[in-house]
Design an enzyme around this catalytic site. Structure first.
Site, short mmCIF file in Angstrom:
data_model
loop_
_atom_site.label_atom_id
_atom_site.label_comp_id
_atom_site.label_asym_id
_atom_site.label_seq_id
_atom_site.Cartn_x
_atom_site.Cartn_y
_atom_site.Cartn_z
N CYS A 152 -4.77 13.84 -20.60
CA CYS A 152 -4.39 12.93 -21.70
C CYS A 152 -3.86 11.59 -21.21
O CYS A 152 -3.65 10.69 -22.02
CB CYS A 152 -3.37 13.61 -22.61
SG CYS A 152 -1.71 13.82 -21.89
N LEU A 194 8.46 -4.34 13.21
CA LEU A 194 8.58 -5.20 12.02
C LEU A 194 10.01 -5.63 11.74
O LEU A 194 10.25 -6.79 11.38
CB LEU A 194 8.00 -4.46 10.81
CG LEU A 194 6.49 -4.63 10.65
CD1 LEU A 194 5.93 -3.60 9.70
CD2 LEU A 194 6.18 -6.03 10.17
N GLN A 238 0.82 -1.20 0.00
CA GLN A 238 0.00 0.00 0.00
C GLN A 238 0.86 1.26 0.00
O GLN A 238 0.34 2.37 -0.05
CB GLN A 238 -0.91 0.00 1.23
CG GLN A 238 -1.86 -1.19 1.28
CD GLN A 238 -2.65 -1.24 2.58
OE1 GLN A 238 -3.69 -0.63 2.71
NE2 GLN A 238 -2.13 -1.99 3.55
N ASN A 239 2.18 1.08 0.07
CA ASN A 239 3.11 2.20 0.14
C ASN A 239 3.45 2.74 -1.24
O ASN A 239 3.39 2.00 -2.24
CB ASN A 239 4.38 1.79 0.87
CG ASN A 239 4.11 1.31 2.29
OD1 ASN A 239 3.08 1.66 2.88
ND2 ASN A 239 5.01 0.53 2.84
N SER A 249 0.22 -2.61 8.62
CA SER A 249 -0.97 -1.91 8.13
C SER A 249 -2.08 -1.98 9.16
O SER A 249 -2.35 -3.04 9.72
CB SER A 249 -1.46 -2.52 6.81
OG SER A 249 -2.66 -1.89 6.39
N CYS A 295 -0.95 12.76 -16.22
CA CYS A 295 -1.79 13.87 -16.64
C CYS A 295 -3.25 13.44 -16.56
O CYS A 295 -3.63 12.40 -17.11
CB CYS A 295 -1.45 14.31 -18.07
SG CYS A 295 -2.58 15.57 -18.71
N CYS A 333 -0.07 18.14 -23.19
CA CYS A 333 -1.35 18.77 -23.54
C CYS A 333 -1.72 19.97 -22.67
O CYS A 333 -2.74 20.61 -22.92
CB CYS A 333 -2.47 17.73 -23.47
SG CYS A 333 -2.94 17.28 -21.76
N HIS A 356 -1.39 1.40 -4.35
CA HIS A 356 -1.74 2.82 -4.36
C HIS A 356 -0.84 3.64 -5.28
O HIS A 356 -0.82 4.87 -5.19
CB HIS A 356 -1.69 3.39 -2.94
CG HIS A 356 -2.72 2.79 -2.04
ND1 HIS A 356 -2.59 2.74 -0.67
CD2 HIS A 356 -3.92 2.20 -2.31
CE1 HIS A 356 -3.66 2.16 -0.14
NE2 HIS A 356 -4.47 1.81 -1.12
#
Length: 301
Positions: free
Chosen positions: A146, A278, A117-118, A235, A143, A197, A135
């Protein structure tokens, strides 16, 4: 009324306390086929704070939401000023023993996959391959008009040129890579637009209030289906993007094991939650399994 995303979760009082017994984790890894799901807690020992642990950034900082980013020029100016400053520090973070232990487990063939998730890229820097970045990654910019992708370092160069004199300040760095700055410190920071663009640029990460791309979710669901067990590392599982995979594994009768100092929203589905740091927990397990931590250690003398 616009709904704000869920940022916090209050543990119910009847949750079982964590344990220091790593035996179930070691047993699962001996069996093999373990899918790892990692969160911000695995990067705290690299100097990147988590969101919800002791001293977590949510106590002082509300993350940017997709809705705010797309709706307001000022919100984008504030985000990019903070992110530009924070990225310099964020990019200097190095993998810690937890990242290196996960990479060692992957090299030894006991993992079926790794979902993180990092957005910091530290698993890859430590040597883990085939990492699914649930993520996204701060190393890329997209962008919104575009869809063009470009390296973050390219945008950093453009921002440096457009904001000469915008120098480092003493500011805390958050898990999403931005720095805590006041509106006064943001000032009239100049935001860059897409070089293709002219559209709005956004880091290629999933903001709070934004959905993970469906194809990525389905890929992760497939990884859960293929795994023997699910190992959650660092998490709180507060948001559904990670919790859904814990629920999926549990519903399929697959063991869910959690290593996280604080209670998590997935504890009810877990065989055990190990409440140890951890780095300490993972290096202990890797040692018990007789797996060398680094490539150099694995090579014959």
């Amino acid at each position: 009324m616009r709904m704000r995303p869920t940022l916090n979760w209050v543990p119910p009082e009847d949750l079982s306390p964590g344990t220091s017994d790593l035996t179930p984790v070691a047993d699962a890894l001996r069996t093999g086929g373990v899918l790892v799901l990692s969160g911000a807690g695995i990067s705290t020992e690299s100097g990147i704070p988590d969101y919800r642990g002791e001293g977590g950034s949510l106590s002082r900082h509300t993350p940017m939401t997709y809705q705010d980013f797309t709706a307001s020029d000022q919100a984008r100016r504030r985000y990019w000023a903070r992110s530009h400053l924070g990225w310099r520090t964020f990019g200097r973070a190095r993998p810690n023993t937890g990242h290196r232990a996960v990479a060692a487990l992957g090299r030894h063939g006991v993992l079926s996959g790794l979902i993180t998730q990092n957005v910091d890229g530290l698993h890859q820097t430590a040597g883990s391959g085939d990492v699914v970045e649930l993520h996204g990654s701060l190393e890329r910019v997209v962008c919104l008009s575009c869809g063009a992708l470009s390296p973050r370092r390219e945008l950093a160069r453009r921002l440096e040129e457009a904001n000469a004199g915008f120098g480092p300040v003493d500011a805390a760095i958050n898990p999403d890579g931005d720095a805590d700055l006041s509106d006064g410190q943001v000032g009239d920071f100049r935001v860059m637009h897409c070089a293709v663009c002219g559209g709005l640029l956004k880091p290629d990460v999933v903001f709070f209030g934004e959905s993970v791309p469906p194809q990525r979710v389905e890929h992760c669901r497939d990884l859960v289906d293929e795994a023997t067990s699910l190992l959650v590392l660092g998490s709180s599982l507060t948001v559904m993007s990670g919790l859904r995979f814990v629920r999926q594994a549990a519903q399929a009768g697959k063991p869910v094991l959690v290593v996280n100092l604080d209670p998590t929203r997935g504890d009810r589905h877990a065989l055990t939650r190990v409440a140890l740091p951890l780095g300490e927990a993972l290096t202990t397990v890797v040692g018990e399994l007789g797996i060398p931590m680094d490539d150099e250690a694995a090579e014959p003398g």
